[in-house]
Design a protein around this motif. Structure first.
Motif, PDB file in Angstrom:
ATOM      1  N   PRO A  26      29.853  48.800  51.818  1.00 12.38           N
ATOM      2  CA  PRO A  26      28.595  48.539  52.542  1.00 12.38           C
ATOM      3  C   PRO A  26      28.737  47.446  53.596  1.00 12.38           C
ATOM      4  O   PRO A  26      28.241  47.594  54.718  1.00 12.38           O
ATOM      5  CB  PRO A  26      27.629  48.122  51.423  1.00 12.38           C
ATOM      6  CG  PRO A  26      28.125  48.860  50.230  1.00 12.38           C
ATOM      7  CD  PRO A  26      29.620  48.862  50.358  1.00 12.38           C
ATOM      8  N   HIS A  27      29.443  46.351  53.281  1.00 11.25           N
ATOM      9  CA  HIS A  27      29.649  45.276  54.257  1.00 11.25           C
ATOM     10  C   HIS A  27      30.424  45.785  55.468  1.00 11.25           C
ATOM     11  O   HIS A  27      30.031  45.562  56.623  1.00 11.25           O
ATOM     12  CB  HIS A  27      30.418  44.111  53.625  1.00 11.25           C
ATOM     13  CG  HIS A  27      29.566  43.151  52.863  1.00 11.25           C
ATOM     14  ND1 HIS A  27      28.562  42.414  53.459  1.00 11.25           N
ATOM     15  CD2 HIS A  27      29.568  42.802  51.553  1.00 11.25           C
ATOM     16  CE1 HIS A  27      27.985  41.651  52.544  1.00 11.25           C
ATOM     17  NE2 HIS A  27      28.569  41.872  51.378  1.00 11.25           N
ATOM     18  N   GLY A 190      31.411  39.818  53.837  1.00 15.21           N
ATOM     19  CA  GLY A 190      31.500  39.186  52.530  1.00 15.21           C
ATOM     20  C   GLY A 190      32.560  39.859  51.669  1.00 15.21           C
ATOM     21  O   GLY A 190      33.166  40.857  52.061  1.00 15.21           O
ATOM     22  N   PRO A 191      32.808  39.332  50.475  1.00 13.31           N
ATOM     23  CA  PRO A 191      33.787  39.940  49.565  1.00 13.31           C
ATOM     24  C   PRO A 191      33.240  41.217  48.943  1.00 13.31           C
ATOM     25  O   PRO A 191      32.042  41.519  49.046  1.00 13.31           O
ATOM     26  CB  PRO A 191      33.976  38.849  48.506  1.00 13.31           C
ATOM     27  CG  PRO A 191      32.682  38.106  48.502  1.00 13.31           C
ATOM     28  CD  PRO A 191      32.189  38.106  49.918  1.00 13.31           C
ATOM     29  N   LEU A 192      34.119  41.958  48.296  1.00 14.07           N
ATOM     30  CA  LEU A 192      33.701  43.153  47.562  1.00 14.07           C
ATOM     31  C   LEU A 192      33.005  42.746  46.274  1.00 14.07           C
ATOM     32  O   LEU A 192      33.311  41.709  45.683  1.00 14.07           O
ATOM     33  CB  LEU A 192      34.920  44.011  47.226  1.00 14.07           C
ATOM     34  CG  LEU A 192      35.746  44.564  48.392  1.00 14.07           C
ATOM     35  CD1 LEU A 192      36.963  45.301  47.849  1.00 14.07           C
ATOM     36  CD2 LEU A 192      34.914  45.475  49.268  1.00 14.07           C
ATOM     37  N   SER A 193      32.084  43.579  45.835  1.00 17.49           N
ATOM     38  CA  SER A 193      31.451  43.355  44.539  1.00 17.49           C
ATOM     39  C   SER A 193      32.366  43.893  43.439  1.00 17.49           C
ATOM     40  O   SER A 193      33.344  44.602  43.708  1.00 17.49           O
ATOM     41  CB  SER A 193      30.097  44.074  44.471  1.00 17.49           C
ATOM     42  OG  SER A 193      30.289  45.483  44.419  1.00 17.49           O
ATOM     43  N   LEU A 224      41.450  41.317  37.675  1.00 15.55           N
ATOM     44  CA  LEU A 224      41.751  41.313  39.109  1.00 15.55           C
ATOM     45  C   LEU A 224      40.558  40.777  39.906  1.00 15.55           C
ATOM     46  O   LEU A 224      40.729  39.994  40.850  1.00 15.55           O
ATOM     47  CB  LEU A 224      42.110  42.730  39.560  1.00 15.55           C
ATOM     48  CG  LEU A 224      42.493  42.934  41.028  1.00 15.55           C
ATOM     49  CD1 LEU A 224      43.672  42.053  41.412  1.00 15.55           C
ATOM     50  CD2 LEU A 224      42.820  44.407  41.272  1.00 15.55           C
ATOM     51  N   TYR A 225      39.365  41.165  39.517  1.00  9.21           N
ATOM     52  CA  TYR A 225      38.178  40.676  40.225  1.00  9.21           C
ATOM     53  C   TYR A 225      37.986  39.175  39.984  1.00  9.21           C
ATOM     54  O   TYR A 225      37.668  38.422  40.908  1.00  9.21           O
ATOM     55  CB  TYR A 225      36.931  41.435  39.768  1.00  9.21           C
ATOM     56  CG  TYR A 225      35.703  41.018  40.541  1.00  9.21           C
ATOM     57  CD1 TYR A 225      35.520  41.425  41.858  1.00  9.21           C
ATOM     58  CD2 TYR A 225      34.747  40.187  39.971  1.00  9.21           C
ATOM     59  CE1 TYR A 225      34.413  41.024  42.588  1.00  9.21           C
ATOM     60  CE2 TYR A 225      33.635  39.775  40.696  1.00  9.21           C
ATOM     61  CZ  TYR A 225      33.478  40.204  41.995  1.00  9.21           C
ATOM     62  OH  TYR A 225      32.392  39.787  42.716  1.00  9.21           O
ATOM     63  N   ALA A 226      38.202  38.733  38.740  1.00  7.95           N
ATOM     64  CA  ALA A 226      38.048  37.312  38.421  1.00  7.95           C
ATOM     65  C   ALA A 226      39.026  36.458  39.220  1.00  7.95           C
ATOM     66  O   ALA A 226      38.679  35.365  39.698  1.00  7.95           O
ATOM     67  CB  ALA A 226      38.251  37.085  36.926  1.00  7.95           C
ATOM     68  N   GLY A 230      36.962  39.154  44.726  1.00 11.59           N
ATOM     69  CA  GLY A 230      36.576  40.277  45.581  1.00 11.59           C
ATOM     70  C   GLY A 230      37.084  40.178  47.006  1.00 11.59           C
ATOM     71  O   GLY A 230      36.686  40.983  47.856  1.00 11.59           O
ATOM     72  N   ILE A 231      37.965  39.225  47.301  1.00  9.73           N
ATOM     73  CA  ILE A 231      38.492  39.061  48.663  1.00  9.73           C
ATOM     74  C   ILE A 231      39.630  40.076  48.862  1.00  9.73           C
ATOM     75  O   ILE A 231      40.641  40.031  48.157  1.00  9.73           O
ATOM     76  CB  ILE A 231      38.990  37.630  48.889  1.00  9.73           C
ATOM     77  CG1 ILE A 231      37.811  36.664  48.798  1.00  9.73           C
ATOM     78  CG2 ILE A 231      39.683  37.499  50.238  1.00  9.73           C
ATOM     79  CD1 ILE A 231      38.188  35.202  48.850  1.00  9.73           C
TER      80      ILE A 231
END
Length: 298
Positions: A26-27, A190-193, A224-226, A230-231
């Motif tokens: 979306p971003h 922004g980063p990914l959710s 991986l997200y932590a 999300g970058i």
């Protein structure tokens, strides 16, 4: 490397900005639409900002590739230039012939003549500047003067600035307030959710030729997200290292331990925060890398 082991045609998580891997989050989709609408409306200044690693360069390349034949694009990846050098770089991009000792005034006249020729040929000219936060204030002021070049109908040159948040602080300076007032379209990447991360991994793996079942376990994705927040650039670095670690152990699915090992071996993650699971991660990755080296040697 590990491509054949996982049934891949190419490495899926390279940090090189390859537009074939562009992920329409979306971003990213909103930012690209903002750029395309602003460019076709003939706006003089457009600005895209985002933290390090959020995909500004990849977005820039995707944007330029999406423009039609009625656009002529110029690209400056390193804008840390004094005013005359910026004009020289722009002249090179627009294929303007000039003498090396030409002064700034005559150089600007040559660029203007070229822009007028392109306008008569019904071409729009768009200059994309990456890492714009590095541009000196005096050079930013020259950019403002370039957007004064216009016909009765439209601007001769449109400029898109891609930069880190420091660009906004620089544009807030009193000395270049006139430039800031001319930015009519802007967007912040922004980063990914957490939910987008699953789709991001699947997208890049699919583009790289992966046709199997889930390659990263749910726990691996959570870790991986932590670690990446999300970058996208950090996601790519960590996912690549996790795949190396997995391959080094001869496994077919990336687990949480592989991601932990990758995080433990990545300075950008270790400097930011130390999770309990990073305590032994560096040694784990070293062991996996040794296994990988052994596999190559066979």
């Amino acid at each position: 490397m590990y491509a054949a082991h996982f049934g891949l045609r190419e490495l899926p998580f390279s940090i090189t900005p390859d537009t074939s891997f562009f992920f329409s989050s979306p971003h990213a989709r909103e930012a690209l639409n903002t750029l395309l609408v602003a460019a076709r409306n003939g706006e003089g200044f457009i600005k895209i900002t985002g933290e390090v690693g959020t995909g500004k360069t990849l977005l820039c390349r995707k944007f330029m590739a999406a423009l039609g034949d009625d656009f002529v694009t110029a690209y400056l990846p390193n804008p840390y230039l004094e005013p005359r050098t910026l004009l020289l770089a722009l002249a090179d991009e627009l294929e303007v012939a000039y003498e090396p000792e030409l002064d700034q005034h005559r150089l600007l006249k040559g660029i203007t003549a070229r822009l007028l020729d392109l306008a008569r040929a019904r071409k729009r000219v768009l200059l994309c500047i990456d890492e714009a936060q590095a541009m000196p204030v005096e050079t930013l002021e020259v950019l403002r003067l370039l957007t004064n070049l216009e016909t009765e109908k439209r601007k001769l040159l449109q400029i898109v600035l891609f930069g880190q948040p420091e660009l906004d602080r620089k544009l807030g300076l009193e000395a270049i307030r006139q430039l800031a007032q001319r930015i009519t379209f802007h967007y912040t990447l922004g980063p990914l959710s957490r939910d987008e991360l699953d789709f991001y991994l699947a997208h890049r793996l699919r583009v790289a030729g992966f046709g199997g079942a889930r390659l990263f376990t749910p726990r691996a994705v959570r870790r991986l997200y932590a670690a990446s927040r999300g970058i996208p650039r950090l996601i790519n670095i960590l996912a690549h290292k996790a795949l190396m670690s997995c391959y080094g152990e001869g496994r077919q699915q990336v687990g949480a331990a592989h991601v932990a090992a990758a995080a433990g071996d990545t300075l950008a993650v270790r400097k930011r925060r130390v999770w309990p699971w990073l305590a032994v991660a560096g040694g784990t990755f070293a062991a996996a890398a040794a296994g990988l080296a052994w596999a190559y040697a066979r």
